[in-house]
Design a protein around this motif. Structure first.
Motif, PDB file in Angstrom:
ATOM      1  N   GLU A  71       0.847  -1.202   0.000  1.00 26.48           N
ATOM      2  CA  GLU A  71       0.000   0.000   0.000  1.00 26.48           C
ATOM      3  C   GLU A  71       0.876   1.243   0.000  1.00 26.48           C
ATOM      4  O   GLU A  71       0.709   2.114  -0.842  1.00 26.48           O
ATOM      5  CB  GLU A  71      -1.017   0.018   1.158  1.00 26.48           C
ATOM      6  CG  GLU A  71      -2.038   1.131   0.979  1.00 26.48           C
ATOM      7  CD  GLU A  71      -3.336   0.917   1.752  1.00 26.48           C
ATOM      8  OE1 GLU A  71      -3.679  -0.230   2.109  1.00 26.48           O
ATOM      9  OE2 GLU A  71      -4.015   1.935   2.004  1.00 26.48           O
ATOM     10  N   ARG A  72       1.820   1.329   0.944  1.00 21.03           N
ATOM     11  CA  ARG A  72       2.843   2.374   0.904  1.00 21.03           C
ATOM     12  C   ARG A  72       4.160   1.690   1.287  1.00 21.03           C
ATOM     13  O   ARG A  72       4.257   1.125   2.375  1.00 21.03           O
ATOM     14  CB  ARG A  72       2.539   3.488   1.914  1.00 21.03           C
ATOM     15  CG  ARG A  72       1.249   4.270   1.640  1.00 21.03           C
ATOM     16  CD  ARG A  72       1.309   5.063   0.351  1.00 21.03           C
ATOM     17  NE  ARG A  72       0.137   5.911   0.129  1.00 21.03           N
ATOM     18  CZ  ARG A  72      -0.911   5.562  -0.631  1.00 21.03           C
ATOM     19  NH1 ARG A  72      -0.968   4.376  -1.221  1.00 21.03           N
ATOM     20  NH2 ARG A  72      -1.918   6.421  -0.803  1.00 21.03           N
ATOM     21  N   ARG A  73       5.172   1.768   0.383  1.00 18.84           N
ATOM     22  CA  ARG A  73       6.472   1.181   0.724  1.00 18.84           C
ATOM     23  C   ARG A  73       7.278   2.246   1.463  1.00 18.84           C
ATOM     24  O   ARG A  73       7.892   3.119   0.872  1.00 18.84           O
ATOM     25  CB  ARG A  73       7.229   0.707  -0.512  1.00 18.84           C
ATOM     26  CG  ARG A  73       8.517  -0.035  -0.128  1.00 18.84           C
ATOM     27  CD  ARG A  73       9.475  -0.201  -1.284  1.00 18.84           C
ATOM     28  NE  ARG A  73       8.995  -1.088  -2.309  1.00 18.84           N
ATOM     29  CZ  ARG A  73       8.655  -0.698  -3.541  1.00 18.84           C
ATOM     30  NH1 ARG A  73       8.711   0.586  -3.869  1.00 18.84           N
ATOM     31  NH2 ARG A  73       8.267  -1.565  -4.439  1.00 18.84           N
ATOM     32  N   ALA A 107      -4.916   4.573  -4.336  1.00 22.15           N
ATOM     33  CA  ALA A 107      -5.682   5.661  -3.728  1.00 22.15           C
ATOM     34  C   ALA A 107      -6.353   5.219  -2.421  1.00 22.15           C
ATOM     35  O   ALA A 107      -6.962   4.156  -2.341  1.00 22.15           O
ATOM     36  CB  ALA A 107      -6.732   6.160  -4.719  1.00 22.15           C
ATOM     37  N   HIS A 108      -6.221   6.054  -1.431  1.00 24.85           N
ATOM     38  CA  HIS A 108      -6.919   5.854  -0.156  1.00 24.85           C
ATOM     39  C   HIS A 108      -7.064   7.215   0.530  1.00 24.85           C
ATOM     40  O   HIS A 108      -6.561   8.218   0.031  1.00 24.85           O
ATOM     41  CB  HIS A 108      -6.170   4.821   0.721  1.00 24.85           C
ATOM     42  CG  HIS A 108      -4.854   5.276   1.285  1.00 24.85           C
ATOM     43  ND1 HIS A 108      -3.954   4.429   1.889  1.00 24.85           N
ATOM     44  CD2 HIS A 108      -4.265   6.510   1.347  1.00 24.85           C
ATOM     45  CE1 HIS A 108      -2.899   5.103   2.302  1.00 24.85           C
ATOM     46  NE2 HIS A 108      -3.056   6.353   1.977  1.00 24.85           N
ATOM     47  N   ARG A 109      -7.778   7.216   1.636  1.00 25.38           N
ATOM     48  CA  ARG A 109      -7.855   8.450   2.435  1.00 25.38           C
ATOM     49  C   ARG A 109      -7.959   8.102   3.906  1.00 25.38           C
ATOM     50  O   ARG A 109      -8.346   6.992   4.272  1.00 25.38           O
ATOM     51  CB  ARG A 109      -9.037   9.326   1.993  1.00 25.38           C
ATOM     52  CG  ARG A 109     -10.390   8.705   2.200  1.00 25.38           C
ATOM     53  CD  ARG A 109     -11.469   9.694   1.763  1.00 25.38           C
ATOM     54  NE  ARG A 109     -12.803   9.120   1.918  1.00 25.38           N
ATOM     55  CZ  ARG A 109     -13.924   9.795   1.668  1.00 25.38           C
ATOM     56  NH1 ARG A 109     -13.875  11.056   1.245  1.00 25.38           N
ATOM     57  NH2 ARG A 109     -15.097   9.221   1.822  1.00 25.38           N
ATOM     58  N   HIS A 110      -7.572   9.065   4.729  1.00 23.55           N
ATOM     59  CA  HIS A 110      -7.578   8.853   6.174  1.00 23.55           C
ATOM     60  C   HIS A 110      -7.641  10.205   6.873  1.00 23.55           C
ATOM     61  O   HIS A 110      -7.414  11.246   6.240  1.00 23.55           O
ATOM     62  CB  HIS A 110      -6.349   8.049   6.623  1.00 23.55           C
ATOM     63  CG  HIS A 110      -5.080   8.410   5.904  1.00 23.55           C
ATOM     64  ND1 HIS A 110      -4.417   9.589   6.101  1.00 23.55           N
ATOM     65  CD2 HIS A 110      -4.384   7.743   4.944  1.00 23.55           C
ATOM     66  CE1 HIS A 110      -3.350   9.642   5.327  1.00 23.55           C
ATOM     67  NE2 HIS A 110      -3.308   8.531   4.599  1.00 23.55           N
ATOM     68  N   THR A 111      -7.939  10.167   8.157  1.00 20.68           N
ATOM     69  CA  THR A 111      -8.096  11.435   8.882  1.00 20.68           C
ATOM     70  C   THR A 111      -6.755  12.010   9.354  1.00 20.68           C
ATOM     71  O   THR A 111      -6.729  13.124   9.879  1.00 20.68           O
ATOM     72  CB  THR A 111      -9.056  11.281  10.083  1.00 20.68           C
ATOM     73  OG1 THR A 111      -8.642  10.152  10.863  1.00 20.68           O
ATOM     74  CG2 THR A 111     -10.486  11.078   9.615  1.00 20.68           C
ATOM     75  N   ASP A 150      -3.205   9.299  -4.178  1.00 16.66           N
ATOM     76  CA  ASP A 150      -2.415   8.188  -4.713  1.00 16.66           C
ATOM     77  C   ASP A 150      -1.162   8.769  -5.340  1.00 16.66           C
ATOM     78  O   ASP A 150      -1.107   9.955  -5.659  1.00 16.66           O
ATOM     79  CB  ASP A 150      -3.235   7.371  -5.722  1.00 16.66           C
ATOM     80  CG  ASP A 150      -3.875   8.217  -6.807  1.00 16.66           C
ATOM     81  OD1 ASP A 150      -5.023   8.679  -6.605  1.00 16.66           O
ATOM     82  OD2 ASP A 150      -3.231   8.440  -7.849  1.00 16.66           O
ATOM     83  N   HIS A 151      -0.142   7.921  -5.443  1.00 12.29           N
ATOM     84  CA  HIS A 151       1.135   8.386  -5.978  1.00 12.29           C
ATOM     85  C   HIS A 151       1.568   7.480  -7.124  1.00 12.29           C
ATOM     86  O   HIS A 151       1.199   6.305  -7.169  1.00 12.29           O
ATOM     87  CB  HIS A 151       2.236   8.349  -4.912  1.00 12.29           C
ATOM     88  CG  HIS A 151       1.820   8.757  -3.536  1.00 12.29           C
ATOM     89  ND1 HIS A 151       1.371  10.019  -3.262  1.00 12.29           N
ATOM     90  CD2 HIS A 151       1.790   8.075  -2.363  1.00 12.29           C
ATOM     91  CE1 HIS A 151       1.100  10.096  -1.959  1.00 12.29           C
ATOM     92  NE2 HIS A 151       1.331   8.920  -1.397  1.00 12.29           N
ATOM     93  N   GLY A 152       2.373   8.020  -8.035  1.00 17.57           N
ATOM     94  CA  GLY A 152       2.888   7.202  -9.131  1.00 17.57           C
ATOM     95  C   GLY A 152       4.243   7.693  -9.583  1.00 17.57           C
ATOM     96  O   GLY A 152       4.664   8.805  -9.246  1.00 17.57           O
TER      97      GLY A 152
HETATM   98  C1  1HN Z   1       0.057   7.298   3.978  1.00 20.90           C
HETATM   99  O1  1HN Z   1      -1.177   7.370   3.494  1.00 20.90           O
HETATM  100  C2  1HN Z   1       1.137   7.635   3.189  1.00 20.90           C
HETATM  101  O2  1HN Z   1      -0.231   8.323   1.385  1.00 20.90           O
HETATM  102  C3  1HN Z   1       2.407   7.585   3.687  1.00 20.90           C
HETATM  103  O3  1HN Z   1       1.854   8.133   1.040  1.00 20.90           O
HETATM  104  C4  1HN Z   1       2.654   7.174   4.969  1.00 20.90           C
HETATM  105  C5  1HN Z   1       1.824   6.361   7.063  1.00 20.90           C
HETATM  106  C6  1HN Z   1       0.783   5.970   7.848  1.00 20.90           C
HETATM  107  C7  1HN Z   1      -0.507   6.045   7.390  1.00 20.90           C
HETATM  108  C8  1HN Z   1      -0.770   6.492   6.122  1.00 20.90           C
HETATM  109  C9  1HN Z   1       0.891   8.066   1.782  1.00 20.90           C
HETATM  110  C10 1HN Z   1       1.596   6.798   5.782  1.00 20.90           C
HETATM  111  C11 1HN Z   1       0.290   6.863   5.299  1.00 20.90           C
END
Ligand code: 1HN
Length: 349
Positions: A71-73, A107-111, A150-152
């Motif tokens: 998901e995120r390296r 792609a995702h989202r969080h608070t 999201d990143h690419g």
């Molecule tokens: C996250 O969403 C990213 O979007 C990077 O690149 C580090 C660490 C914890 C939780 C979410 C990103 C993260 C993260």
């Protein structure tokens, strides 16, 4: 809080503490000195991560897992005084992320709010809330809380950036929500560079009403920030502790660019030897240009480009540089200012 030590323990008192413990009570006078300290006390310690080591470990990680599966390296830079907590300071998180050529971080989202400080990228991009931005060395990029991102990497080289998040703050408040978009990439609904045109030309759309506390500018490109510092140096109004230090601002209200994390860029001229400075906001620094030394109480940290180091709350620092040097930094200062807690002190003692 006038006496120097906690009340002495007598057999009767100890028996009392043990008797009330199963009833979920604790005598304040037995713990007060530990929780209300005369000055900040923290397990956070001064520490530096060399970019070469972090980068090499990320390349190694790229052989073990794809960005998509991970998901995120990311390798978390965990403060050695805060082991097992995923924290770089008591209130903040820091990691370094790598996206290999052709990979996507879905792609995702969080608070939790995130900042990116770009360490290596020629053709990396991030999409935030329907708009794409290119990421280049030194750019400061924001992912506001609850925005899809999201990143690419469209280039032939791996890309790397530092992630700074307010994870411990959100954790402390028990306010974490997160969800996946369900597809690798979110739909792009606005032209690239729409935001800098709308909000970054010292103008705002007439009638604009802010929807979120974060800046509507989500990429502060390094060439513009660096050029501002270069122009300003001509006035030679150096701050005796910081050199020239600018904070990234939200164009809507002039406040910090992010509600929870304060970000700055500072230039120190060749030969600069700063005065001592301490503040209540534990700070993460990233070397951008040049080399220098920062004394943090009794620890001397040698840093160069892309190295990351951390200064705990209320630890006096002095910066020294042999050549022109630039540092990016971030801390929880906006939170402390809003709560009336921020303090700083210049000079000795
Ligand atoms: C996250 O969403 C990213 O979007 C990077 O690149 C580090 C660490 C914890 C939780 C979410 C990103 C993260 C993260």
């Amino acid at each position: 809080m006038t006496s120097q030590s906690a009340p002495t323990e007598t057999p009767e008192r100890r028996a009392f503490y043990e008797a009330i413990e199963p009833e979920s009570m604790r005598a304040l006078w037995s713990v007060m000195k530990g929780i209300i300290t005369p000055e900040p006390k923290s397990d956070c310690i001064p520490f530096k991560w060399s970019y070469d080591s972090v980068r090499a470990r990320l390349i190694e990680a790229a052989g073990l897992i794809t960005a998509k599966e991970a998901e995120r390296r990311v390798l978390i830079l965990e403060n050695p005084g805060l082991k097992g907590t995923s924290k770089v300071t008591t209130s903040l998180y820091c990691g370094v992320q790598c996206v290999m050529p052709g990979e996507v971080a879905p792609a995702h989202r969080h608070t939790q709010s995130a900042l990116r400080f770009v360490l290596e990228s020629h053709g990396g991009f991030t999409a935030v809330g329907g708009e794409k931005t290119e990421m280049r060395f030194g750019d400061f990029v924001i992912t506001p809380n609850w925005e899809w991102h999201d990143h690419g990497n469209d280039s032939a080289e791996p890309i790397f950036w530092l992630d700074g998040l307010d994870i411990p703050v959100v954790q402390f408040l028990d306010a974490s929500f997160a969800e996946g978009y369900g597809e690798d990439s979110q739909p792009i609904t606005r032209p690239t560079n729409d935001s800098p045109a709308r909000y970054g030309a010292n103008m705002l759309p007439l009638g604009y009403e802010r929807a979120v506390p974060s800046s509507p500018i989500f990429n502060y490109p390094y060439d513009r920030s660096r050029a501002a510092l270069e122009q300003m140096r001509r006035s030679e109004e150096w701050d005796r502790c910081h050199g020239l230090k600018m904070r990234y601002a939200n164009p809507v209200d002039g406040g910090w660019a992010m509600p929870t994390i304060g970000t700055c860029l500072q230039l120190m001229p060749k030969g600069f030897s700063g005065s001592p400075y301490k503040s209540t906001d534990a700070t993460v620094y990233v070397g951008v240009e040049g080399r220098g030394r920062t004394r943090v109480r009794d620890t001397v940290i040698d840093w160069g480009p892309r190295d990351v180091f951390v200064v705990p709350s209320w630890h006096a620092i002095t910066h020294e540089v042999d050549e022109d040097a630039v540092l990016f930094s971030y801390s929880d200062r906006p939170i402390q200012e809003k709560l009336g807690l921020f303090r700083e002190h210049r000079g000795n003692a």
